[in-house]
Design a protein around this motif. Structure first.
Motif, PDB file in Angstrom:
ATOM      1  N   GLY A   4       0.823  -1.209   0.000  1.00  0.00           N
ATOM      2  CA  GLY A   4       0.000   0.000   0.000  1.00  0.00           C
ATOM      3  C   GLY A   4       0.859   1.261   0.000  1.00  0.00           C
ATOM      4  O   GLY A   4       0.609   2.215  -0.737  1.00  0.00           O
ATOM      5  N   ARG A   5       1.909   1.266   0.842  1.00  0.00           N
ATOM      6  CA  ARG A   5       2.821   2.417   0.882  1.00  0.00           C
ATOM      7  C   ARG A   5       3.562   2.567  -0.443  1.00  0.00           C
ATOM      8  O   ARG A   5       3.760   3.673  -0.924  1.00  0.00           O
ATOM      9  CB  ARG A   5       3.826   2.251   2.015  1.00  0.00           C
ATOM     10  CG  ARG A   5       3.241   2.471   3.353  1.00  0.00           C
ATOM     11  CD  ARG A   5       4.342   2.398   4.368  1.00  0.00           C
ATOM     12  NE  ARG A   5       3.811   2.593   5.699  1.00  0.00           N
ATOM     13  CZ  ARG A   5       4.478   2.379   6.793  1.00  0.00           C
ATOM     14  NH1 ARG A   5       5.721   1.959   6.725  1.00  0.00           N
ATOM     15  NH2 ARG A   5       3.932   2.589   7.962  1.00  0.00           N
ATOM     16  N   LEU A   6       4.010   1.435  -0.973  1.00  0.00           N
ATOM     17  CA  LEU A   6       4.724   1.458  -2.243  1.00  0.00           C
ATOM     18  C   LEU A   6       3.818   1.979  -3.362  1.00  0.00           C
ATOM     19  O   LEU A   6       4.234   2.805  -4.178  1.00  0.00           O
ATOM     20  CB  LEU A   6       5.246   0.054  -2.587  1.00  0.00           C
ATOM     21  CG  LEU A   6       6.135  -0.053  -3.824  1.00  0.00           C
ATOM     22  CD1 LEU A   6       7.373   0.817  -3.659  1.00  0.00           C
ATOM     23  CD2 LEU A   6       6.532  -1.492  -4.061  1.00  0.00           C
ATOM     24  N   ALA A   7       2.566   1.548  -3.366  1.00  0.00           N
ATOM     25  CA  ALA A   7       1.616   2.011  -4.383  1.00  0.00           C
ATOM     26  C   ALA A   7       1.372   3.512  -4.243  1.00  0.00           C
ATOM     27  O   ALA A   7       1.298   4.249  -5.236  1.00  0.00           O
ATOM     28  CB  ALA A   7       0.297   1.253  -4.273  1.00  0.00           C
ATOM     29  N   VAL A   8       1.270   4.008  -3.004  1.00  0.00           N
ATOM     30  CA  VAL A   8       1.073   5.449  -2.767  1.00  0.00           C
ATOM     31  C   VAL A   8       2.297   6.221  -3.241  1.00  0.00           C
ATOM     32  O   VAL A   8       2.182   7.260  -3.909  1.00  0.00           O
ATOM     33  CB  VAL A   8       0.771   5.715  -1.263  1.00  0.00           C
ATOM     34  CG1 VAL A   8       0.849   7.205  -0.957  1.00  0.00           C
ATOM     35  CG2 VAL A   8      -0.579   5.166  -0.880  1.00  0.00           C
ATOM     36  N   LYS A   9       3.481   5.744  -2.897  1.00  0.00           N
ATOM     37  CA  LYS A   9       4.714   6.419  -3.310  1.00  0.00           C
ATOM     38  C   LYS A   9       4.841   6.453  -4.837  1.00  0.00           C
ATOM     39  O   LYS A   9       5.228   7.464  -5.416  1.00  0.00           O
ATOM     40  CB  LYS A   9       5.939   5.745  -2.693  1.00  0.00           C
ATOM     41  CG  LYS A   9       6.074   6.012  -1.219  1.00  0.00           C
ATOM     42  CD  LYS A   9       7.301   5.319  -0.660  1.00  0.00           C
ATOM     43  CE  LYS A   9       7.425   5.567   0.829  1.00  0.00           C
ATOM     44  NZ  LYS A   9       8.581   4.912   1.421  1.00  0.00           N
ATOM     45  N   ILE A  14       4.366   9.394  -9.892  1.00  0.00           N
ATOM     46  CA  ILE A  14       3.752   9.556 -11.220  1.00  0.00           C
ATOM     47  C   ILE A  14       3.084  10.923 -11.327  1.00  0.00           C
ATOM     48  O   ILE A  14       3.245  11.626 -12.322  1.00  0.00           O
ATOM     49  CB  ILE A  14       2.746   8.413 -11.503  1.00  0.00           C
ATOM     50  CG1 ILE A  14       3.500   7.089 -11.704  1.00  0.00           C
ATOM     51  CG2 ILE A  14       1.891   8.735 -12.715  1.00  0.00           C
ATOM     52  CD1 ILE A  14       2.610   5.869 -11.787  1.00  0.00           C
ATOM     53  N   VAL A  15       2.364  11.335 -10.292  1.00  0.00           N
ATOM     54  CA  VAL A  15       1.697  12.647 -10.295  1.00  0.00           C
ATOM     55  C   VAL A  15       2.722  13.770 -10.380  1.00  0.00           C
ATOM     56  O   VAL A  15       2.567  14.723 -11.156  1.00  0.00           O
ATOM     57  CB  VAL A  15       0.787  12.803  -9.048  1.00  0.00           C
ATOM     58  CG1 VAL A  15       0.305  14.234  -8.894  1.00  0.00           C
ATOM     59  CG2 VAL A  15      -0.390  11.853  -9.133  1.00  0.00           C
ATOM     60  N   VAL A  16       3.803  13.683  -9.604  1.00  0.00           N
ATOM     61  CA  VAL A  16       4.847  14.718  -9.628  1.00  0.00           C
ATOM     62  C   VAL A  16       5.492  14.790 -11.016  1.00  0.00           C
ATOM     63  O   VAL A  16       5.695  15.879 -11.559  1.00  0.00           O
ATOM     64  CB  VAL A  16       5.907  14.448  -8.533  1.00  0.00           C
ATOM     65  CG1 VAL A  16       7.130  15.328  -8.717  1.00  0.00           C
ATOM     66  CG2 VAL A  16       5.307  14.666  -7.147  1.00  0.00           C
ATOM     67  N   VAL A  17       5.798  13.620 -11.598  1.00  0.00           N
ATOM     68  CA  VAL A  17       6.398  13.601 -12.940  1.00  0.00           C
ATOM     69  C   VAL A  17       5.441  14.212 -13.962  1.00  0.00           C
ATOM     70  O   VAL A  17       5.845  14.997 -14.824  1.00  0.00           O
ATOM     71  CB  VAL A  17       6.811  12.164 -13.331  1.00  0.00           C
ATOM     72  CG1 VAL A  17       7.161  12.084 -14.808  1.00  0.00           C
ATOM     73  CG2 VAL A  17       7.984  11.702 -12.479  1.00  0.00           C
ATOM     74  N   LEU A  18       4.159  13.876 -13.854  1.00  0.00           N
ATOM     75  CA  LEU A  18       3.166  14.450 -14.777  1.00  0.00           C
ATOM     76  C   LEU A  18       3.054  15.962 -14.604  1.00  0.00           C
ATOM     77  O   LEU A  18       2.995  16.707 -15.585  1.00  0.00           O
ATOM     78  CB  LEU A  18       1.805  13.787 -14.569  1.00  0.00           C
ATOM     79  CG  LEU A  18       1.655  12.367 -15.092  1.00  0.00           C
ATOM     80  CD1 LEU A  18       0.315  11.781 -14.679  1.00  0.00           C
ATOM     81  CD2 LEU A  18       1.809  12.334 -16.602  1.00  0.00           C
TER      82      LEU A  18
END
Length: 193
Positions: A4-9, A14-18
Motif C-alpha cells: 500500500g505504501r509502495l503504491a502510494v509512493k 507519477i503525479v509529480v512527474v506528470l
C-alpha cells in the motif's frame, strides 16, 4: 501494508512527474507562442513599411509629392504604429518644408498646382534623425531593425532606406545612393502583455 505504501509512493511519483512534465511543456509552448506573436508583429511592421515605400515611389514617379504628403499625414493618425517618419539622407524630416520640392522643381519642373499644394502643406521639420541605426541604414543600404525601451515600453523600430534608383535620378540627382530613410516605430506592449 508495504504494498500500500509502495503504491502510494509510486502514485505520488507519477503525479509529480506528470505535473513537472505538463508544466514544462506548458511553459515551453507559451514561450514559443510568444516568440511567434512577436515575430508576426514585426512582420506586420515590415509589410507596412514596404507598402509605404511602394506608395511613396509610385507617387514620386507620377510627380505627385503632394499626394505623398497627404498619405503620410493620414497614415500617422490611422495606423497601428506609434511613429512613422521619413527622413532625408541628411537626417532632416522629409515632406515637411520646401527644400526637396524646390530642388525637384529646379531639376525637372513640377506642375504649378502640385507646387502650390506642397506650399500649403509646408511646416517646419521635426527633430532630425542621427542615431546609429539611421546612419547604418544610409551607409549599408539595408533595413535596420531593433527593439528599444522608451518610457517603460518596448518598441520595434525599423529604419528602411529608400534607394535612389535610376528612374528617380532625373528629379533627385544621381550623386547619392539613398534618397531617404523611413522610420517606423511599433509598440510591442500589447504583444508582450
Amino acid at each position: 501494508m508495504l504494498r500500500g505504501r509502495l503504491a502510494v509512493k509510486i502514485s505520488i511519483l507519477i503525479v509529480v512527474v506528470l505535473i513537472i512534465g505538463f508544466g514544462a511543456s506548458t511553459i515551453w509552448t507559451v514561450q514559443r507562442e510568444a516568440e511567434l506573436l512577436v515575430e508576426q508583429n514585426k512582420m506586420a511592421a515590415r509589410r507596412l513599411t514596404a507598402t509605404l515605400v511602394a506608395s511613396i515611389e509610385g507617387a514620386m514617379l507620377q510627380e505627385r509629392p503632394d499626394v505623398t504628403r497627404t498619405v503620410l499625414q493620414e497614415l500617422k493618425t490611422s495606423t497601428p504604429v506609434e511613429g512613422l517618419t521619413i527622413f532625408r539622407r541628411n537626417g532632416v524630416e522629409a515632406f515637411t518644408d520646401l527644400t526637396t520640392a524646390m530642388e525637384v522643381d529646379k531639376n525637372a519642373g513640377l506642375a504649378k498646382d502640385v507646387l502650390d499644394n506642397i506650399k500649403k502643406m509646408a511646416r517646419e521639420p521635426g527633430q532630425a534623425a542621427s542615431g546609429a541605426q539611421f546612419l547604418r541604414a544610409v551607409e549599408s543600404l539595408k533595413t535596420q531593425e531593433s527593439l528599444q525601451m522608451r518610457d517603460g515600453a518596448t518598441f520595434f523600430t525599423l529604419h528602411h532606406p529608400i534607394l535612389n534608383q535610376e528612374k528617380c535620378q532625373g528629379c533627385h540627382g544621381g550623386d547619392h545612393k539613398v534618397r531617404a530613410v523611413v522610420r517606423v516605430d511599433t509598440s510591442m506592449a500589447p504583444v508582450l502583455a
